[in-house]
Design a protein around this motif. Structure first.
Motif, PDB file in Angstrom:
ATOM      1  N   ARG A  24      30.608  26.408  91.648  1.00 49.90           N
ATOM      2  CA  ARG A  24      30.870  27.869  91.945  1.00 49.90           C
ATOM      3  C   ARG A  24      31.883  28.251  92.851  1.00 49.90           C
ATOM      4  O   ARG A  24      32.406  29.114  92.782  1.00 49.90           O
ATOM      5  CB  ARG A  24      29.181  28.478  92.223  1.00 49.90           C
ATOM      6  CG  ARG A  24      28.292  28.493  91.238  1.00 49.90           C
ATOM      7  CD  ARG A  24      27.006  29.168  91.508  1.00 49.90           C
ATOM      8  NE  ARG A  24      26.355  28.748  92.660  1.00 49.90           N
ATOM      9  CZ  ARG A  24      25.462  27.906  92.709  1.00 49.90           C
ATOM     10  NH1 ARG A  24      25.156  27.343  91.331  1.00 49.90           N
ATOM     11  NH2 ARG A  24      24.849  27.401  93.765  1.00 49.90           N
ATOM     12  N   ILE A  25      31.758  27.634  94.094  1.00 52.84           N
ATOM     13  CA  ILE A  25      32.592  28.111  95.294  1.00 52.84           C
ATOM     14  C   ILE A  25      34.182  27.741  94.612  1.00 52.84           C
ATOM     15  O   ILE A  25      34.927  28.711  94.800  1.00 52.84           O
ATOM     16  CB  ILE A  25      32.417  27.214  96.412  1.00 52.84           C
ATOM     17  CG1 ILE A  25      31.113  27.434  97.002  1.00 52.84           C
ATOM     18  CG2 ILE A  25      33.529  27.080  97.366  1.00 52.84           C
ATOM     19  CD1 ILE A  25      30.802  28.905  97.556  1.00 52.84           C
ATOM     20  N   THR A  26      34.379  26.742  93.963  1.00 56.97           N
ATOM     21  CA  THR A  26      35.663  26.275  93.617  1.00 56.97           C
ATOM     22  C   THR A  26      36.056  27.265  92.370  1.00 56.97           C
ATOM     23  O   THR A  26      37.294  27.701  92.659  1.00 56.97           O
ATOM     24  CB  THR A  26      35.806  24.956  92.876  1.00 56.97           C
ATOM     25  OG1 THR A  26      35.119  23.888  93.770  1.00 56.97           O
ATOM     26  CG2 THR A  26      37.108  24.613  92.429  1.00 56.97           C
ATOM     27  N   GLN A  27      35.095  27.456  91.616  1.00 57.40           N
ATOM     28  CA  GLN A  27      35.500  28.719  90.498  1.00 57.40           C
ATOM     29  C   GLN A  27      35.841  30.022  91.278  1.00 57.40           C
ATOM     30  O   GLN A  27      36.877  30.842  90.606  1.00 57.40           O
ATOM     31  CB  GLN A  27      34.647  28.929  89.463  1.00 57.40           C
ATOM     32  CG  GLN A  27      34.514  27.703  88.554  1.00 57.40           C
ATOM     33  CD  GLN A  27      33.333  27.926  87.538  1.00 57.40           C
ATOM     34  OE1 GLN A  27      32.378  28.778  87.614  1.00 57.40           O
ATOM     35  NE2 GLN A  27      33.152  26.910  86.582  1.00 57.40           N
ATOM     36  N   ARG A  28      35.196  30.334  92.189  1.00 61.73           N
ATOM     37  CA  ARG A  28      35.370  31.792  92.843  1.00 61.73           C
ATOM     38  C   ARG A  28      36.663  31.732  93.526  1.00 61.73           C
ATOM     39  O   ARG A  28      37.421  32.804  93.491  1.00 61.73           O
ATOM     40  CB  ARG A  28      34.145  31.920  93.897  1.00 61.73           C
ATOM     41  CG  ARG A  28      33.956  33.341  94.493  1.00 61.73           C
ATOM     42  CD  ARG A  28      32.909  33.606  95.578  1.00 61.73           C
ATOM     43  NE  ARG A  28      32.045  32.974  95.129  1.00 61.73           N
ATOM     44  CZ  ARG A  28      30.786  32.451  95.888  1.00 61.73           C
ATOM     45  NH1 ARG A  28      30.934  32.674  97.206  1.00 61.73           N
ATOM     46  NH2 ARG A  28      29.816  31.902  95.631  1.00 61.73           N
ATOM     47  N   ARG A  29      36.977  30.589  94.168  1.00 62.54           N
ATOM     48  CA  ARG A  29      38.272  30.614  94.825  1.00 62.54           C
ATOM     49  C   ARG A  29      39.445  30.707  93.940  1.00 62.54           C
ATOM     50  O   ARG A  29      40.599  31.234  94.246  1.00 62.54           O
ATOM     51  CB  ARG A  29      38.325  29.241  95.835  1.00 62.54           C
ATOM     52  CG  ARG A  29      37.402  29.542  97.091  1.00 62.54           C
ATOM     53  CD  ARG A  29      37.514  28.453  98.086  1.00 62.54           C
ATOM     54  NE  ARG A  29      36.608  28.705  99.096  1.00 62.54           N
ATOM     55  CZ  ARG A  29      36.181  27.706  99.917  1.00 62.54           C
ATOM     56  NH1 ARG A  29      36.657  26.396  99.688  1.00 62.54           N
ATOM     57  NH2 ARG A  29      35.283  27.873 100.727  1.00 62.54           N
ATOM     58  N   ALA A  30      39.486  29.843  92.715  1.00 59.72           N
ATOM     59  CA  ALA A  30      40.280  29.781  91.817  1.00 59.72           C
ATOM     60  C   ALA A  30      40.459  31.268  91.000  1.00 59.72           C
ATOM     61  O   ALA A  30      41.619  31.552  90.717  1.00 59.72           O
ATOM     62  CB  ALA A  30      39.966  28.695  90.618  1.00 59.72           C
ATOM     63  N   SER A  31      39.525  32.010  91.014  1.00 59.46           N
ATOM     64  CA  SER A  31      39.739  33.231  90.239  1.00 59.46           C
ATOM     65  C   SER A  31      40.107  34.219  91.171  1.00 59.46           C
ATOM     66  O   SER A  31      40.372  35.313  90.619  1.00 59.46           O
ATOM     67  CB  SER A  31      38.403  33.638  89.532  1.00 59.46           C
ATOM     68  OG  SER A  31      37.277  33.794  90.506  1.00 59.46           O
TER      69      SER A  31
END
Length: 162
Positions: free
Chosen positions: A149-156
């Motif tokens: 979730r954290i990785t996706q949030r940062r990537a988006s």
């Protein structure tokens, strides 16, 4: 115990901070007899990164956990169902229900306010060791989901160029 006729201001003192299993700290901030409470107590719980507050239950008290900071999962009930509270959320735990708290971050601490209807705070608290393996297994999966979730949030949400 005679009830006071005015509000009681209580500051936690260093002597009221105790270590928890697996490296956490608890600071009792409202409890008998320090404060003339009859039906409640409260403590701040600091759970370092990567740690778990082991499964426990309160035999005679209701409890509530308020998320103050960090990322945690509260596992509860016979199947250790997960709740993912956000900062400011409250998790209510009925009498006798087993629960555990998992810090989802490997580095950052979780800070909780724990409130219970036991004026001595932990007199009726017992370990729920039968859930330890389930909690450990769920913690691995929940941490992996949290990282995703954290990785996706940062990537988006890329930073804007100036």
């Amino acid at each position: 115990m005679t009830a006071p006729i005015f509000a009681v201001h209580c500051r936690p003192r260093g002597a009221e901070t105790r270590p928890l299993p697996d490296g956490g700290l608890t600071t009792h901030i409202l409890y008998a007899p320090t404060v003339p409470v009859e039906r409640m107590s409260a403590t701040r719980v600091l759970l370092p990164g990567g740690r778990i507050l082991p499964p426990q239950r309160h035999r005679t008290a209701e409890s509530a956990l308020v998320m103050l900071s960090g990322y945690a999962a509260v596992l509860s009930g016979p199947t250790m169902a997960a709740a993912l509270p956000a900062i400011g959320d409250l998790i209510y735990i009925p009498v006798g229900v087993p629960y555990a708290v998992v810090n989802l971050s490997r580095n950052a601490a979780v800070l909780l306010l724990a409130i219970t209807t036991d004026p001595d705070f932990d007199v009726g608290t017992v370990a729920a060791d039968e859930h330890s393996n389930t909690v450990a297994d769920r913690a691995v999966a929940l941490r992996a989901e949290h990282l995703e979730r954290i990785t996706q949030r940062r990537a988006s949400n890329p930073r804007r160029r100036r």
